[in-house]
Design a protein around this motif. Structure first.
Motif, PDB file in Angstrom:
ATOM      1  N   SER A   1      43.968  52.821  28.196  1.00  0.00           N
ATOM      2  CA  SER A   1      43.301  53.212  27.078  1.00  0.00           C
ATOM      3  C   SER A   1      44.269  53.115  26.009  1.00  0.00           C
ATOM      4  CB  SER A   1      43.016  54.777  27.253  1.00  0.00           C
ATOM      5  OG  SER A   1      41.885  54.983  28.024  1.00  0.00           O
TER       6      SER A   1
ATOM      7  N   THR B   1      44.517  49.731  25.123  1.00  0.00           N
ATOM      8  CA  THR B   1      43.349  49.004  24.228  1.00  0.00           C
ATOM      9  C   THR B   1      43.174  49.829  22.812  1.00  0.00           C
ATOM     10  OG1 THR B   1      42.193  48.898  26.470  1.00  0.00           O
ATOM     11  CG2 THR B   1      40.863  49.129  24.475  1.00  0.00           C
TER      12      THR B   1
ATOM     13  N   HIS C   1      37.622  45.562  35.897  1.00  0.00           N
ATOM     14  CA  HIS C   1      38.358  46.704  35.918  1.00  0.00           C
ATOM     15  C   HIS C   1      39.108  47.087  37.346  1.00  0.00           C
ATOM     16  CE1 HIS C   1      37.651  48.373  31.539  1.00  0.00           C
ATOM     17  NE2 HIS C   1      38.513  47.198  31.748  1.00  0.00           N
ATOM     18  N   LYS C   2      37.870  46.985  38.308  1.00  0.00           N
ATOM     19  CA  LYS C   2      38.200  47.226  39.461  1.00  0.00           C
ATOM     20  C   LYS C   2      39.481  46.280  40.290  1.00  0.00           C
ATOM     21  CE  LYS C   2      35.807  48.060  44.227  1.00  0.00           C
ATOM     22  NZ  LYS C   2      34.781  48.150  44.727  1.00  0.00           N
ATOM     23  N   ARG C   3      39.052  44.956  39.974  1.00  0.00           N
ATOM     24  CA  ARG C   3      40.111  43.975  40.519  1.00  0.00           C
ATOM     25  C   ARG C   3      41.521  44.126  40.199  1.00  0.00           C
ATOM     26  NH1 ARG C   3      37.176  38.461  40.894  1.00  0.00           N
ATOM     27  NH2 ARG C   3      37.763  38.384  43.019  1.00  0.00           N
TER      28      ARG C   3
ATOM     29  N   ARG D   1      44.262  54.927  33.801  1.00  0.00           N
ATOM     30  CA  ARG D   1      43.550  55.025  32.526  1.00  0.00           C
ATOM     31  C   ARG D   1      44.203  55.454  31.536  1.00  0.00           C
ATOM     32  NH1 ARG D   1      37.996  56.203  32.080  1.00  0.00           N
ATOM     33  NH2 ARG D   1      37.930  55.073  33.892  1.00  0.00           N
TER      34      ARG D   1
ATOM     35  N   GLY E   1      30.906  41.270  36.233  1.00  0.00           N
ATOM     36  CA  GLY E   1      30.785  42.404  35.116  1.00  0.00           C
ATOM     37  C   GLY E   1      32.194  43.279  34.541  1.00  0.00           C
ATOM     38  N   LEU E   2      32.373  43.955  33.694  1.00  0.00           N
ATOM     39  CA  LEU E   2      33.573  44.468  33.207  1.00  0.00           C
ATOM     40  C   LEU E   2      34.114  45.599  34.174  1.00  0.00           C
ATOM     41  CD1 LEU E   2      35.534  44.672  30.950  1.00  0.00           C
ATOM     42  CD2 LEU E   2      34.218  46.441  29.845  1.00  0.00           C
ATOM     43  N   GLU E   3      33.127  46.212  34.694  1.00  0.00           N
ATOM     44  CA  GLU E   3      33.702  47.280  35.847  1.00  0.00           C
ATOM     45  C   GLU E   3      34.137  46.569  37.000  1.00  0.00           C
ATOM     46  OE1 GLU E   3      31.673  51.040  38.334  1.00  0.00           O
ATOM     47  OE2 GLU E   3      30.986  50.554  36.342  1.00  0.00           O
ATOM     48  N   GLU E   4      33.618  45.379  37.366  1.00  0.00           N
ATOM     49  CA  GLU E   4      34.344  44.584  38.496  1.00  0.00           C
ATOM     50  C   GLU E   4      35.652  44.168  38.130  1.00  0.00           C
ATOM     51  OE1 GLU E   4      35.095  43.128  42.244  1.00  0.00           O
ATOM     52  OE2 GLU E   4      33.446  44.431  41.687  1.00  0.00           O
TER      53      GLU E   4
END
Length: 72
Positions: A38, A41, A7-9, A34, A2-5
């Protein structure tokens, strides 16, 4: 994955070591990360909203200047 994973990596393996090298303490790192993510992005989203009219090299240059500052 997932996207959260993702970002975490990204944070763990790329961003955190860079921020450590620039002497940001552990408390500051998630906020600084962040902030930069941000901003990058937002630039890419604006480029897409403008139908990618500017060249990719121009967008890369803009992001680089935002992150590194202008060279004299």
């Amino acid at each position: 994955m997932g996207l959260e994973e993702v970002h975490k990596r990204l944070f763990t393996h790329i961003i955190d070591p860079i921020l450590e090298r620039f002497h940001y303490n552990e408390r500051e790192r998630p906020y600084v990360a962040r902030f930069y993510l941000s901003g990058i992005t937002s630039i890419v989203n604006l480029w897409i909203d403008n139908n990618c009219c500017d060249s990719i090299d121009s967008i890369i240059q803009t992001i680089t200047v935002c992150v590194m500052g202008k060279k004299n």
